[in-house]
Design a protein around this motif. Structure first.
Motif, PDB file in Angstrom:
ATOM      1  N   TYR A  90       0.188 -10.444 -16.013  1.00 37.93           N
ATOM      2  CA  TYR A  90       1.415 -11.047 -15.483  1.00 37.93           C
ATOM      3  C   TYR A  90       1.006 -11.813 -14.213  1.00 37.93           C
ATOM      4  CZ  TYR A  90       3.788  -7.605 -18.486  1.00 37.93           C
ATOM      5  OH  TYR A  90       4.210  -6.841 -19.543  1.00 37.93           O
ATOM      6  N   GLU A  91       0.783 -13.092 -14.365  1.00 37.53           N
ATOM      7  CA  GLU A  91       0.187 -13.870 -13.278  1.00 37.53           C
ATOM      8  C   GLU A  91       1.034 -13.845 -12.003  1.00 37.53           C
ATOM      9  OE1 GLU A  91      -2.761 -14.859 -13.310  1.00 37.53           O
ATOM     10  OE2 GLU A  91      -3.217 -14.640 -15.434  1.00 37.53           O
ATOM     11  N   ASP A  92       2.368 -13.799 -12.143  1.00 32.18           N
ATOM     12  CA  ASP A  92       3.212 -13.782 -10.943  1.00 32.18           C
ATOM     13  C   ASP A  92       3.063 -12.456 -10.190  1.00 32.18           C
ATOM     14  OD1 ASP A  92       4.475 -12.419 -13.017  1.00 32.18           O
ATOM     15  OD2 ASP A  92       6.405 -13.436 -12.790  1.00 32.18           O
ATOM     16  N   SER A  93       2.935 -11.351 -10.929  1.00 34.66           N
ATOM     17  CA  SER A  93       2.718 -10.052 -10.276  1.00 34.66           C
ATOM     18  C   SER A  93       1.340  -9.990  -9.640  1.00 34.66           C
ATOM     19  CB  SER A  93       2.844  -8.910 -11.292  1.00 34.66           C
ATOM     20  OG  SER A  93       4.119  -8.881 -11.863  1.00 34.66           O
ATOM     21  N   VAL A  94       0.338 -10.500 -10.352  1.00 31.65           N
ATOM     22  CA  VAL A  94      -1.030 -10.501  -9.820  1.00 31.65           C
ATOM     23  C   VAL A  94      -1.083 -11.333  -8.538  1.00 31.65           C
ATOM     24  CG1 VAL A  94      -3.419 -11.176 -10.266  1.00 31.65           C
ATOM     25  CG2 VAL A  94      -2.060 -10.112 -12.082  1.00 31.65           C
ATOM     26  N   ALA A  95      -0.423 -12.497  -8.537  1.00 31.73           N
ATOM     27  CA  ALA A  95      -0.407 -13.343  -7.348  1.00 31.73           C
ATOM     28  C   ALA A  95       0.258 -12.625  -6.177  1.00 31.73           C
ATOM     29  CB  ALA A  95       0.319 -14.654  -7.651  1.00 31.73           C
ATOM     30  N   LEU A  96       1.309 -11.877  -6.472  1.00 28.10           N
ATOM     31  CA  LEU A  96       1.982 -11.112  -5.425  1.00 28.10           C
ATOM     32  C   LEU A  96       1.031 -10.065  -4.843  1.00 28.10           C
ATOM     33  CD1 LEU A  96       5.639  -9.834  -5.765  1.00 28.10           C
ATOM     34  CD2 LEU A  96       3.926  -8.589  -4.481  1.00 28.10           C
ATOM     35  N   MET A  97       0.341  -9.338  -5.733  1.00 25.83           N
ATOM     36  CA  MET A  97      -0.581  -8.298  -5.272  1.00 25.83           C
ATOM     37  C   MET A  97      -1.737  -8.898  -4.477  1.00 25.83           C
ATOM     38  SD  MET A  97      -2.848  -5.483  -7.365  1.00 25.83           S
ATOM     39  CE  MET A  97      -4.144  -6.672  -7.777  1.00 25.83           C
ATOM     40  N   THR A  98      -2.340  -9.957  -4.989  1.00 24.15           N
ATOM     41  CA  THR A  98      -3.481 -10.539  -4.283  1.00 24.15           C
ATOM     42  C   THR A  98      -3.034 -11.155  -2.953  1.00 24.15           C
ATOM     43  OG1 THR A  98      -3.264 -12.581  -5.582  1.00 24.15           O
ATOM     44  CG2 THR A  98      -4.827 -10.935  -6.377  1.00 24.15           C
ATOM     45  N   GLY A  99      -1.814 -11.664  -2.911  1.00 23.77           N
ATOM     46  CA  GLY A  99      -1.281 -12.177  -1.653  1.00 23.77           C
ATOM     47  C   GLY A  99      -1.148 -11.090  -0.609  1.00 23.77           C
ATOM     48  N   LEU A 100      -0.730  -9.907  -1.030  1.00 23.32           N
ATOM     49  CA  LEU A 100      -0.635  -8.764  -0.109  1.00 23.32           C
ATOM     50  C   LEU A 100      -2.017  -8.395   0.426  1.00 23.32           C
ATOM     51  CD1 LEU A 100       1.911  -6.631  -2.149  1.00 23.32           C
ATOM     52  CD2 LEU A 100       2.307  -7.516   0.160  1.00 23.32           C
ATOM     53  N   ILE A 101      -3.005  -8.381  -0.470  1.00 20.61           N
ATOM     54  CA  ILE A 101      -4.371  -8.043  -0.051  1.00 20.61           C
ATOM     55  C   ILE A 101      -4.893  -9.078   0.939  1.00 20.61           C
ATOM     56  CG2 ILE A 101      -6.748  -7.778  -0.852  1.00 20.61           C
ATOM     57  CD1 ILE A 101      -5.532  -6.711  -3.532  1.00 20.61           C
ATOM     58  N   GLU A 102      -4.679 -10.347   0.611  1.00 21.87           N
ATOM     59  CA  GLU A 102      -5.156 -11.428   1.490  1.00 21.87           C
ATOM     60  C   GLU A 102      -4.462 -11.395   2.847  1.00 21.87           C
ATOM     61  OE1 GLU A 102      -4.419 -14.796  -0.964  1.00 21.87           O
ATOM     62  OE2 GLU A 102      -6.128 -14.368  -2.302  1.00 21.87           O
ATOM     63  N   ALA A 103      -3.225 -10.880   2.871  1.00 23.24           N
ATOM     64  CA  ALA A 103      -2.487 -10.768   4.138  1.00 23.24           C
ATOM     65  C   ALA A 103      -2.915  -9.545   4.953  1.00 23.24           C
ATOM     66  CB  ALA A 103      -0.991 -10.717   3.847  1.00 23.24           C
ATOM     67  N   GLY A 104      -3.864  -8.767   4.416  1.00 18.08           N
ATOM     68  CA  GLY A 104      -4.370  -7.613   5.150  1.00 18.08           C
ATOM     69  C   GLY A 104      -3.634  -6.315   4.877  1.00 18.08           C
ATOM     70  N   ARG A 105      -2.751  -6.313   3.884  1.00 16.79           N
ATOM     71  CA  ARG A 105      -2.038  -5.087   3.529  1.00 16.79           C
ATOM     72  C   ARG A 105      -2.965  -4.112   2.816  1.00 16.79           C
ATOM     73  NH1 ARG A 105       3.105  -3.785   5.519  1.00 16.79           N
ATOM     74  NH2 ARG A 105       4.238  -5.724   5.940  1.00 16.79           N
ATOM     75  N   ASP A 106      -2.683  -2.817   2.978  1.00 17.42           N
ATOM     76  CA  ASP A 106      -3.459  -1.779   2.301  1.00 17.42           C
ATOM     77  C   ASP A 106      -2.891  -1.595   0.892  1.00 17.42           C
ATOM     78  OD1 ASP A 106      -5.318   0.297   1.901  1.00 17.42           O
ATOM     79  OD2 ASP A 106      -3.795   1.792   2.416  1.00 17.42           O
ATOM     80  N   VAL A 107      -3.634  -2.045  -0.114  1.00 13.32           N
ATOM     81  CA  VAL A 107      -3.179  -2.009  -1.504  1.00 13.32           C
ATOM     82  C   VAL A 107      -4.123  -1.142  -2.323  1.00 13.32           C
ATOM     83  CG1 VAL A 107      -2.743  -3.371  -3.593  1.00 13.32           C
ATOM     84  CG2 VAL A 107      -2.118  -4.292  -1.342  1.00 13.32           C
ATOM     85  N   THR A 108      -3.546  -0.170  -3.052  1.00 12.56           N
ATOM     86  CA  THR A 108      -4.294   0.648  -3.999  1.00 12.56           C
ATOM     87  C   THR A 108      -3.499   0.677  -5.309  1.00 12.56           C
ATOM     88  OG1 THR A 108      -3.241   2.680  -3.172  1.00 12.56           O
ATOM     89  CG2 THR A 108      -5.400   2.096  -2.230  1.00 12.56           C
ATOM     90  N   MET A 109      -4.086   1.316  -6.331  1.00 15.30           N
ATOM     91  CA  MET A 109      -3.429   1.398  -7.640  1.00 15.30           C
ATOM     92  C   MET A 109      -3.450   2.846  -8.129  1.00 15.30           C
ATOM     93  SD  MET A 109      -5.092  -2.016  -9.482  1.00 15.30           S
ATOM     94  CE  MET A 109      -6.739  -1.301  -9.419  1.00 15.30           C
ATOM     95  N   LEU A 110      -2.428   3.204  -8.884  1.00 14.37           N
ATOM     96  CA  LEU A 110      -2.297   4.545  -9.465  1.00 14.37           C
ATOM     97  C   LEU A 110      -1.776   4.367 -10.879  1.00 14.37           C
ATOM     98  CD1 LEU A 110      -2.001   7.645  -9.490  1.00 14.37           C
ATOM     99  CD2 LEU A 110       0.130   7.376  -8.214  1.00 14.37           C
ATOM    100  N   THR A 111      -2.556   4.801 -11.872  1.00 13.22           N
ATOM    101  CA  THR A 111      -2.227   4.435 -13.252  1.00 13.22           C
ATOM    102  C   THR A 111      -2.475   5.566 -14.233  1.00 13.22           C
ATOM    103  OG1 THR A 111      -2.714   2.812 -14.996  1.00 13.22           O
ATOM    104  CG2 THR A 111      -4.560   3.463 -13.603  1.00 13.22           C
TER     105      THR A 111
END
Length: 204
Positions: A90-111
């Motif tokens: 889902y490119e729009d979701s991926v762009a949102l996630m990568t934007g958060l990472i690029e902005a310096g947010r702490d991003v992890t995944m749980l699956t």
């Protein structure tokens, strides 16, 4: 007032990448009624979930074949054709996630994901390697919505539960996160997620 969000935790299936077992099985079992029966009785959701809990595919196939020996080839086709079940991101979701990472947010995944198919998913979708880390149910032997998996994730990645927001498409998994003391939102599309995060003070 809820704590400010410092940790953003993404689910993967149906949030970042599409998943649908019907895609290869529309070819393997063309008759829709028979295919529906197969997923209701043979390779069921609960059967597949045990691989997400850590059961090997060889054990899973042996168990299903013991119940339905005449369906052996169709059972083995599940793992063999897994890549077709996850055909795009889902490119729009991926762009949102990568934007958060690029902005310096702490991003992890749980699956909830089988360990071996997750390794394949990482090769297919390199953006799954961008967050700081991931808890994979098949590797830790715990499943959402069990509170223990959220606690394990928070401990492993040194997260403050009250400062976490969890994003998942499944309502019971969202509730599991809340029971673990996290904030959480149900994923209903990237634009809705963007608005939900904004409401929590996370500008994307």
């Amino acid at each position: 007032m809820p704590d400010p969000i410092r940790h953003i935790v993404f689910d993967i299936g149906k949030v970042l990448i599409h998943y649908d077992p019907n895609l290869p099985y529309s070819r393997i079992i063309p008759d829709a009624a028979e295919r529906h029966w197969f997923f209701d009785n043979v390779c069921t959701h609960d059967w597949n979930l045990e691989q997400d809990r850590g059961r090997s595919w060889s054990e899973a196939e042996a168990e299903a074949i013991a119940r339905f020996p005449e369906r052996e080839e169709q059972i083995r086709a599940f793992r063999r054709n897994w890549r077709e079940m996850a055909p795009y991101a889902y490119e729009d979701s991926v762009a949102l996630m990568t934007g958060l990472i690029e902005a310096g947010r702490d991003v992890t995944m749980l699956t909830n994901f089988a360990a071996d198919t997750f390794r394949e998913a990482r090769a297919m979708y390199p953006f799954l390697n961008l967050p700081r880390g991931v808890t994979v149910s098949g590797e830790v032997g715990l499943l959402k919505p069990d509170v223990a998996i959220y606690q394990r994730h928070a401990a492993d990645f040194d997260l403050d539960p009250a400062a976490c927001v969890f994003i998942d498409d499944v309502a019971v998994n969202v509730e599991g996160a809340r029971e673990a003391g996290w904030q959480a939102v149900q994923f209903l599309g990237a634009e809705k997620l963007r608005a939900d995060l904004r409401d929590l003070g996370v500008v994307v």
